[in-house]
Design an enzyme around this catalytic site. Structure first.
Site, PDB file in Angstrom:
ATOM      1  NE  ARG A 112      -4.168  -1.818   1.815  1.00 29.71           N
ATOM      2  CZ  ARG A 112      -4.129  -2.895   2.597  1.00 29.71           C
ATOM      3  NH1 ARG A 112      -3.224  -2.998   3.530  1.00 29.71           N
ATOM      4  NH2 ARG A 112      -5.026  -3.839   2.438  1.00 29.71           N
ATOM      5  CE  LYS A 134       0.123  14.349 -14.397  1.00 31.27           C
ATOM      6  NZ  LYS A 134      -0.142  14.723 -15.793  1.00 31.27           N
ATOM      7  CD  GLU A 176       7.960  16.892 -22.628  1.00 34.44           C
ATOM      8  OE1 GLU A 176       7.172  17.810 -22.338  1.00 34.44           O
ATOM      9  OE2 GLU A 176       7.585  15.758 -23.026  1.00 34.44           O
ATOM     10  CE  LYS A 214       5.973  18.141 -13.882  1.00 32.96           C
ATOM     11  NZ  LYS A 214       6.116  16.868 -14.555  1.00 32.96           N
ATOM     12  CD  GLU A 224      -2.884  17.071 -15.758  1.00 29.73           C
ATOM     13  OE1 GLU A 224      -1.739  16.670 -15.524  1.00 29.73           O
ATOM     14  OE2 GLU A 224      -3.475  16.852 -16.835  1.00 29.73           O
ATOM     15  NE  ARG A 228       1.416  17.692 -12.717  1.00 30.82           N
ATOM     16  CZ  ARG A 228       1.937  16.771 -11.930  1.00 30.82           C
ATOM     17  NH1 ARG A 228       1.506  16.621 -10.695  1.00 30.82           N
ATOM     18  NH2 ARG A 228       2.904  15.990 -12.365  1.00 30.82           N
ATOM     19  CG  ASN A 232      -1.051  17.577 -20.559  1.00 32.39           C
ATOM     20  OD1 ASN A 232      -0.049  16.900 -20.327  1.00 32.39           O
ATOM     21  ND2 ASN A 232      -2.150  17.490 -19.820  1.00 32.39           N
ATOM     22  CG  HIS A 235       2.093  16.708 -24.291  1.00 32.96           C
ATOM     23  ND1 HIS A 235       2.886  17.836 -24.194  1.00 32.96           N
ATOM     24  CD2 HIS A 235       2.818  15.702 -23.752  1.00 32.96           C
ATOM     25  CE1 HIS A 235       4.024  17.515 -23.608  1.00 32.96           C
ATOM     26  NE2 HIS A 235       4.014  16.228 -23.327  1.00 32.96           N
ATOM     27  CG  HIS A 239      -0.634  12.474 -26.831  1.00 36.79           C
ATOM     28  ND1 HIS A 239      -1.353  12.943 -25.764  1.00 36.79           N
ATOM     29  CD2 HIS A 239       0.612  12.237 -26.355  1.00 36.79           C
ATOM     30  CE1 HIS A 239      -0.581  12.977 -24.685  1.00 36.79           C
ATOM     31  NE2 HIS A 239       0.621  12.553 -25.027  1.00 36.79           N
ATOM     32  CG  HIS A 252       6.727  12.145 -25.424  1.00 37.21           C
ATOM     33  ND1 HIS A 252       5.376  12.164 -25.679  1.00 37.21           N
ATOM     34  CD2 HIS A 252       6.943  13.052 -24.444  1.00 37.21           C
ATOM     35  CE1 HIS A 252       4.795  13.046 -24.873  1.00 37.21           C
ATOM     36  NE2 HIS A 252       5.732  13.599 -24.116  1.00 37.21           N
TER      37      HIS A 252
END
Ligand SMILES: NC(=O)c1ccc[n+]([C@@H]2O[C@H](COP(=O)([O-])OP(=O)(O)OC[C@H]3O[C@@H](n4cnc5c(N)ncnc54)[C@H](O)[C@@H]3O)[C@@H](O)[C@H]2O)c1
Ligand SMILES: [Zn+2]
Length: 349
Positions: A112, A134, A176, A214, A224, A228, A232, A235, A239, A252
Site C-alpha cells: 500500500r 505522476k 519539454e 514545474k 491536475e 497543471r 500538456n 501534447h 499524441h 515523444h
C-alpha cells in the site's frame, strides 16, 4: 445510522530536488535500485560509489517504453517480496522517465505504498518526469492509463549523467523545457534563446529553471484539476502524431515539438499569439534540431484521432494554447474549422 470516518488531515508531501553532483547517501533500511541494463552499464558503478544501505539490491527491467507494463511491475514487486522488503524499505529509480514512472508506481502499491527516490538520468526525466509525482505504466488501451500520484521523498539530478545521452534524446528533453518556458516563464524563454546548453554550467542553470517552473505549477495543482494541465501544451497534437507514426518515427519530445508549433499556429489564428512569437519558438526548437513540420495527409482523420487522447472527455477535446510568451489558456472550445485550417497548413512538407 451513520458512522463518520474523520479523515480531514493536511498531508505534507513536500520534498527537495537537488541539482548538483550526486552527494553520498546512506540509508538505514533495505534499498533496491531499479534500473535497466543500458543505464546500469553506463552509470551504476558511479551510483554505487555514492550509495550505501543496510541491504542494497539491484532490480533490472528491460529497456524501452514497450516494457513499461505490468510484467515489469511484477518483476519489481516479486523481487521486493523475495527480499522481504517491508514498509520502511526504499526504492531508488535510476534511469529515464520509463524507469522513474514504473519505480514510482511499484512503490505506490507495494504494501500500500513505500518511499522512493528519483535519480533521473535523461534530460526529459530530469526536467519533467521525475518532478511532480505522476507514476504509472502503459497497457493495451494506451499510455499511462494505469498509475497513481505518489510523490518521491527526494529527487537527485546530476547533470553528469547527460554526457552519455544520445543527441536526439537530449533534444527531446529540450522540447519539454521549451514547453514549460513558453507556457509559464517568459524570462526563462528568453534565457533559452540566448543560452548555449552545450556549456555544462548553462545546462545546469536551465535544468534548475525548468524544475523550478514545474515545481511551482505542481505546488499549485498537484492532482491536475486545473493549471497543471497546461503542461500538456503541444501534447494534444503530439499524441496524434505519435499515434499516426505508430510511435516509431519520433521520440515523444520530438512529436511534442511539432505539436507545439501546431498549437502556436492555432493561437496565432485566434489572435492570442503574434506571428513573431510563434517564429521565435520555432527557431528555438530548430536550434536543437527538433522537427517543426509534419505532413498531415488527412486532416479529418487527424482531427478524429484527437478523440483517442485520454485527456479528452467524451465530447470535447482540451487544447492548451499559449497566450504570447509566458501565458497559457486551457480550452475545450476550439472550433473544428479553425483546427482544420491549421492542419491544412501542415498538408505539404
Ligand atoms: N511522470 C511524469 O510526469 C512524466 C512526464 C513526462 C514523461 N513521462 C514518461 O517518461 C517516459 C519518457 O522518458 P525518457 O524520455 O527519459 O525515456 P526513457 O526512460 O525510455 O529513456 C530514453 C532512453 O535513454 C536511455 N538512457 C537513460 N539514461 C541515459 C544516459 N544517461 N545515457 C544514455 N542513455 C540513457 C534509456 O535507457 C532509454 O533507452 C515516458 O514513458 C513518459 O510517459 C512521465
Ligand atoms: Zn511530454
Amino acid at each position: 445510522m451513520q458512522v463518520n470516518i474523520a479523515l480531514k488531515k493536511v498531508v505534507d508531501n513536500s520534498y527537495n530536488i537537488t541539482i548538483d553532483t550526486l552527494p553520498k547517501l546512506h540509508f538505514d533500511t533495505k534499498v533496491a535500485i531499479v534500473t535497466n541494463p543500458k543505464v546500469a552499464g553506463l552509470h551504476l558503478s558511479y551510483l554505487l560509489s555514492k550509495i550505501s544501505a543496510k541491504e542494497l539490491y539491484i532490480i533490472t527491467v528491460p529497456d524501452g517504453e514497450e516494457y513499461k507494463n505490468q510484467e515489469s511491475i511484477d518483476t519489481i514487486l516479486e523481487s521486493l517480496f523475495n527480499h522481504r522488503f517491508n514498509r520502511k524499505s526504499l526504492l531508488i529509480a535510476f534511469g529515464g522517465g520509463v524507469i522513474g514512472d514504473m519505480t514510482g508506481y511499484a512503490s505506490s502499491i507495494y504494501q500500500r505504498g513505500i518511499d522512493f527516490i528519483q535519480v533521473p538520468t535523461t534530460l526529459l526525466s530530469q526536467v519533467d518526469a521525475s518532478v511532480g509525482g505522476k507514476t504509472g505504466m502503459n497497457n493495451s488501451y494506451g499510455k499511462n492509463l494505469i498509475g497513481a500520484f505518489h510523490q518521491p521523498k527526494a529527487v537527485y539530478i546530476d547533470p553528469l549523467f547527460l554526457t552519455t545521452l544520445p543527441k536526439r534524446e537530449f533534444g527531446a528533453g529540450v522540447a519539454e523545457i521549451v514547453k514549460m518556458a513558453v507556457t509559464f516563464n517568459k524570462s526563462f524563454f528568453e534565457f533559452l534563446e540566448r543560452a548555449d546548453l552545450s556549456n555544462p554550467d548553462v545546462l545546469q542553470d536551465a535544468i534548475k529553471q525548468a524544475v523550478q517552473t514545474k515545481a511551482d505549477v505542481v505546488a499549485q495543482d498537484e492532482k491536475e484539476h486545473g493549471i497543471r494541465a497546461a503542461l500538456n501544451y503541444g501534447h494534444t497534437f503530439g499524441h496524434v502524431i505519435e499515434n499516426e507514426t505508430k510511435y516509431k518515427k519520433y521520440l515523444h519530445g520530438e512529436a511534442v515539438a511539432i505539436g507545439m508549433v501546431m498549437a502556436n499556429n492555432t493561437s496565432v489564428k485566434m489572435g492570442i499569439m503574434s506571428e513573431n512569437e510563434a517564429q521565435r519558438i520555432k527557431q528555438l526548437l530548430e536550434k536543437y534540431n527538433l522537427p517543426v513540420s509534419y505532413s498531415v495527409e488527412d486532416t479529418e482523420s487527424f482531427y478524429e484521432t484527437f478523440y483517442l487522447d485520454k485527456k479528452s472527455s467524451d465530447s470535447s477535446i482540451t487544447f492548451i494554447l499559449p497566450v504570447g510568451l509566458g501565458g497559457v489558456e486551457i480550452t475545450d472550445r476550439c472550433e473544428k474549422e479553425l483546427l482544420i485550417s491549421v492542419l491544412n497548413e501542415f498538408g505539404e512538407v
